[in-house]
Scaffold this active site. Sequence first.
Site, short mmCIF file in Angstrom:
data_model
loop_
_atom_site.label_atom_id
_atom_site.label_comp_id
_atom_site.label_asym_id
_atom_site.label_seq_id
_atom_site.Cartn_x
_atom_site.Cartn_y
_atom_site.Cartn_z
N CYS A 164 24.75 -97.79 -79.16
CA CYS A 164 25.67 -96.83 -78.54
C CYS A 164 25.02 -95.98 -77.45
O CYS A 164 25.69 -95.19 -76.80
CB CYS A 164 26.28 -95.92 -79.62
SG CYS A 164 26.99 -96.86 -80.98
N HIS A 304 28.29 -86.80 -78.63
CA HIS A 304 28.44 -88.18 -79.11
C HIS A 304 29.65 -88.23 -80.04
O HIS A 304 30.45 -89.16 -79.96
CB HIS A 304 27.16 -88.62 -79.82
CG HIS A 304 27.13 -90.08 -80.14
ND1 HIS A 304 27.31 -91.05 -79.17
CD2 HIS A 304 26.96 -90.74 -81.30
CE1 HIS A 304 27.24 -92.24 -79.73
NE2 HIS A 304 27.03 -92.09 -81.02
N GLU A 315 24.75 -83.71 -85.31
CA GLU A 315 24.81 -83.29 -83.91
C GLU A 315 25.10 -81.80 -83.80
O GLU A 315 24.50 -81.09 -82.98
CB GLU A 315 25.87 -84.09 -83.15
CG GLU A 315 25.85 -83.84 -81.66
CD GLU A 315 26.72 -84.80 -80.87
OE1 GLU A 315 26.60 -84.81 -79.61
OE2 GLU A 315 27.51 -85.56 -81.48
N LYS A 336 35.76 -89.16 -77.58
CA LYS A 336 36.02 -90.28 -78.48
C LYS A 336 37.24 -90.01 -79.36
O LYS A 336 37.80 -90.94 -79.94
CB LYS A 336 34.81 -90.56 -79.36
CG LYS A 336 33.62 -91.17 -78.63
CD LYS A 336 32.50 -91.50 -79.60
CE LYS A 336 31.29 -92.10 -78.91
NZ LYS A 336 30.52 -91.10 -78.14
N HIS A 341 35.45 -95.22 -79.85
CA HIS A 341 34.03 -95.37 -79.56
C HIS A 341 33.80 -96.68 -78.80
O HIS A 341 33.96 -97.76 -79.37
CB HIS A 341 33.25 -95.35 -80.87
CG HIS A 341 31.76 -95.23 -80.70
ND1 HIS A 341 31.14 -95.37 -79.49
CD2 HIS A 341 30.77 -94.98 -81.60
CE1 HIS A 341 29.84 -95.22 -79.64
NE2 HIS A 341 29.60 -94.98 -80.92
N PHE A 400 22.75 -96.77 -83.18
CA PHE A 400 22.15 -97.40 -84.34
C PHE A 400 20.72 -97.83 -83.98
O PHE A 400 20.47 -98.36 -82.89
CB PHE A 400 22.94 -98.64 -84.75
CG PHE A 400 24.19 -98.37 -85.54
CD1 PHE A 400 24.64 -97.08 -85.77
CD2 PHE A 400 24.94 -99.42 -86.06
CE1 PHE A 400 25.80 -96.83 -86.51
CE2 PHE A 400 26.09 -99.19 -86.80
CZ PHE A 400 26.52 -97.90 -87.02
#
Length: 414
Positions: A164, A304, A315, A336, A341, A400
């Site tokens: 991502c 994010h 976050e 998002k 996403h 990831f």
Amino acid sequence: MTKKRVVVTGIGAICPVGNDVKEIWQSLLAGKNGVGYISLFDTAEFTTKIGAEVKNFDPLNYFDKKDARKLDRYTQFAMISADEAITSSNLDLDKEDRDRIGVIIGSGIGGMLTFEEEHTKLIENGPRRVSPFFIPSMIADIAAGHVSMKYNLKGPNYATVSACSTSAHAIGLGMRSIQVGDADIMVCGGAEATITPMGVAGFNAAKALSTRNEHPEKASRPFDKERDGFIIGEGGGIVILESLEHALERGAPIFAELSGMGFTADAYHITQPAPGGEGAIRAMRIAVNDANLPLNAVDYINAHGTSTYFNDKNETAAIKSLFEDHADKINISSTKSMTGHLLGAAGSLEMIVSALAVKENKIPPTINYEIPDPECDLNYTPNTMLEKEVNVALSNSFGFGGHNVTLCVKKYTE
């Protein structure tokens, strides 16, 4: 060595809330939701039946039949976004040194749709039925290759792959290419198209996706207490980066200045972020330092914000830890909540949003923020856009594998 200043002179995107930047920006400011029931395949046996698809998309509106058949959906999104970005930059390529223009376009997963289709041919009809275009359609670098070939761009050319964080890495590395003198102009970003049976099944197996199938419009809810996973999306985002000197010389439009980047690793877990957002803290700090700005200069963070329990919690903790008292003064939002996403394309789309926030002094909201979470207690610009002076914005991307990227954009001033 004095680093060259780098500016954003072109932007292009296609995503679940719009098929060009103007439509996307208007949709985001209006809080438009791009999530719905998956139509690209039959989801009867799937745990998750919802996603964020690009709407009203017909590749034949952009490509002839031959090219449409040879290009994976992710490559189509990348090329469409690159076309818009180059057009919006007012580049006259016939007047440019194409050896000094590079392309970095990545994909977190690449041509998954092509892989699935060709694997089915292999199983059902044998190896001789696999297309000769299988490999060059599937590989994650081919979008960068196609864009460079279409426009005859002969500078640095490659792809990034970091889940991502893919397209945020591409943009940051494009900035560095210009700063060190490898290019005058870089075409950078990412694309993704993984709303496929294997894509959804895989993320379901990892328990990463929302299963709020009854109310898809409410499923993506970053920082909300009832968040239950991310919404898989698709699309592309491309930016044109240029040295300030070169942009001024040709009278280019300037959306914002890309002034800093921070790249870090969690070195912790294959999918979960490091506790307390330790890697994110360092990425944000490095980006702000790289921009030669104080922490209290940051006005907006495009988070994010995946709508997963661990990401949103960590976050938030990272922002609070780094910015301390200033954290409460920063507007944060997760777009998002509307786009889903976009995986490897998320960073580029969200960097474009950050640049537009700086240019237009408008902050898109986090929609579906209804039930506050004590562990997520900052200002997420809930449900309604805000008009506010935005001089400095950060765009966060965490992938990831523990890959963290923060990009810092600021209002261009001479």
